[in-house]
Structures are given as C-alpha cells and as structure tokens.
Design an enzyme around this catalytic site. Structure first.
Site, PDB file in Angstrom:
ATOM      1  CG  ASP A 284      -7.171  -2.791  -2.913  1.00  0.00           C
ATOM      2  OD1 ASP A 284      -7.725  -1.978  -2.161  1.00  0.00           O
ATOM      3  OD2 ASP A 284      -5.959  -3.055  -2.845  1.00  0.00           O
TER       4      ASP A 284
ATOM      5  CB  SER B 194      -0.961  -0.051   1.191  1.00  0.00           C
ATOM      6  OG  SER B 194      -2.010   0.887   1.060  1.00  0.00           O
TER       7      SER B 194
ATOM      8  CG  HIS C 227      -5.790  -2.513   0.762  1.00  0.00           C
ATOM      9  ND1 HIS C 227      -5.181  -2.124  -0.416  1.00  0.00           N
ATOM     10  CD2 HIS C 227      -5.112  -1.885   1.756  1.00  0.00           C
ATOM     11  CE1 HIS C 227      -4.197  -1.273  -0.145  1.00  0.00           C
ATOM     12  NE2 HIS C 227      -4.130  -1.119   1.166  1.00  0.00           N
TER      13      HIS C 227
END
Length: 219
Positions: free
Chosen positions: A169, A115, A200
């Site tokens: 996601d 991320s 995610h």
C-alpha cells in the site's frame, strides 16, 4: 446515497444493514459492484447503504475540493483533522439511527469502509452506545488512537473487527495499519487481520474473505 438490498430482502423488509463508507475522492457508487461479488447466502436479508461524503477542500491535495470524510493535512497522520472526524462520526451515527428507525436492530448493523471510510467506520463503531454486529476496516488505520481508551463504549468492547490491508500500500503504509491493529488488540478487540500482496486496493481474495466474515457477523 446509494442503497442495494440483497437476499431475502428483495421485495421484503431487510433485517440487517451494512453502512459502507468510500475512500477519498470517490463516492457512494464506488463499492456498488462488490455487493453481487460477495455472493452472500440468500438467507441473509441485507440492505447495503453507501453514503456520499461531502465535498470539501483537502489540504494534502493542494486544497482541491473533493469528496472527503475529513481533511488530510499530511501523509502519515502526524496531525489529524479531529474536528472533521467528529462531524463525520455524528453523520454516521445519524445513518445508524436511520436504519434503527427502519426496523433494523443495532445488533444487525455493520459499519464498513475503505481508506478514509474505514477510519471513520472504526472511530464510530467503537464509540457507539448500542451493540453493533461488527466493523470492517479496509486499507485503513485507527484515527484518534490515543483517545479511544477513554472514549470507547464498553457495550462494544469486544466488537468483531475485520481489518485487511495491502502489503504494498503506497497511500497508507502496512506499518501504520499493523500499529492500528495492535492498538485494538491491546484494548481487547477481537481483530480478524489479513494482508494481501497488493497496493491501496481491494483484491478478489479479499472479497471472498469479506463475504465469509460478513456471513459470520450477520449469522
């Protein structure tokens, strides 16, 4: 900062390093469990370095202080925290220099992240002045994409890139990730891309694929 040494590095000096940045609100302990799960070949003497991001207010979370590599102003990245990204780039550069001072060749260093951590790994690796082993970008995107062509270092112009993303996601859309992938491919980077039926997160098959890619990058 968390450090884990594996393979022939146990009790000896490692000859490779993976500097792995966590995501928003996590810390350097977040990806510790993945190291044994990777089951890397014993011949690889690797030091995993998991730094902690500083605590800072994050705009998208109503200014709540948390560990973050840079601020996030809105979902989708229409406006980016360039100043914060630049500061973090310099911090990661100092971590690379630290490994170099400990005897690890630049060509044996991988930058990795999830991320936010993956974004700063990409940003730093492609602008680094020495050839690295590769960069691993998980569930992330390419920050400051419009400036990469002018700022990238030719020594890393064909740096191996591993990108992985969840098709569901909910934080960073798959479309944003594929756009980043396509931008890198357009500049000539050899991108190994894989998507998974997940949100995610990191899934078991992804861990297998990460292990295989790392094995190649550090072979």
């Amino acid at each position: 900062m968390v450090e884990i040494e594996v393979g022939n590095s146990v009790g000896k000096s490692p000859d490779a390093a993976v500097i792995w940045m966590h995501g928003l609100g996590a810390d350097g302990h977040d990806f510790e469990p993945i190291v044994p799960a990777l089951n890397l070949p014993p011949r690889l003497a690797v030091r995993f370095v998991f730094p902690h991001a500083p605590v800072r207010p994050v705009t998208i979370n109503n200014g709540m202080p948390m560990r973050a590599w840079y601020d996030i102003f809105s979902m989708g990245g229409l406006r980016e925290d360039e100043a914060g990204l630049r500061v973090t780039q310099q911090h990661i550069e100092s971590l690379i220099a630290r490994e170099r001072a400990r005897g690890i060749a630049a060509l044996r260093i991988v930058l990795a992240g999830f991320s936010q951590g993956g974004a700063v790994a990409l940003m730093t690796a492609l602008r680094h002045s020495e050839r690295l082993a590769g960069v691993m970008a998980l569930s992330t995107y390419l920050p400051l994409a419009g400036k990469l062509a002018a700022e990238r270092q030719l020594v890393n112009a064909d740096l191996p890139v591993f990108m992985a993303h969840g098709t569901q996601d909910e934080i960073i859309s798959i479309d944003r990730a594929t756009s980043s992938r396509d931008a890198l491919i357009a500049l000539g980077y050899p991108v190994a891309w894989t998507s998974y039926a997940m949100g995610h997160a990191v899934c078991p098959q992804e861990v297998v694929d990460i292990s295989a890619w790392l094995g190649r990058a550090l072979s």
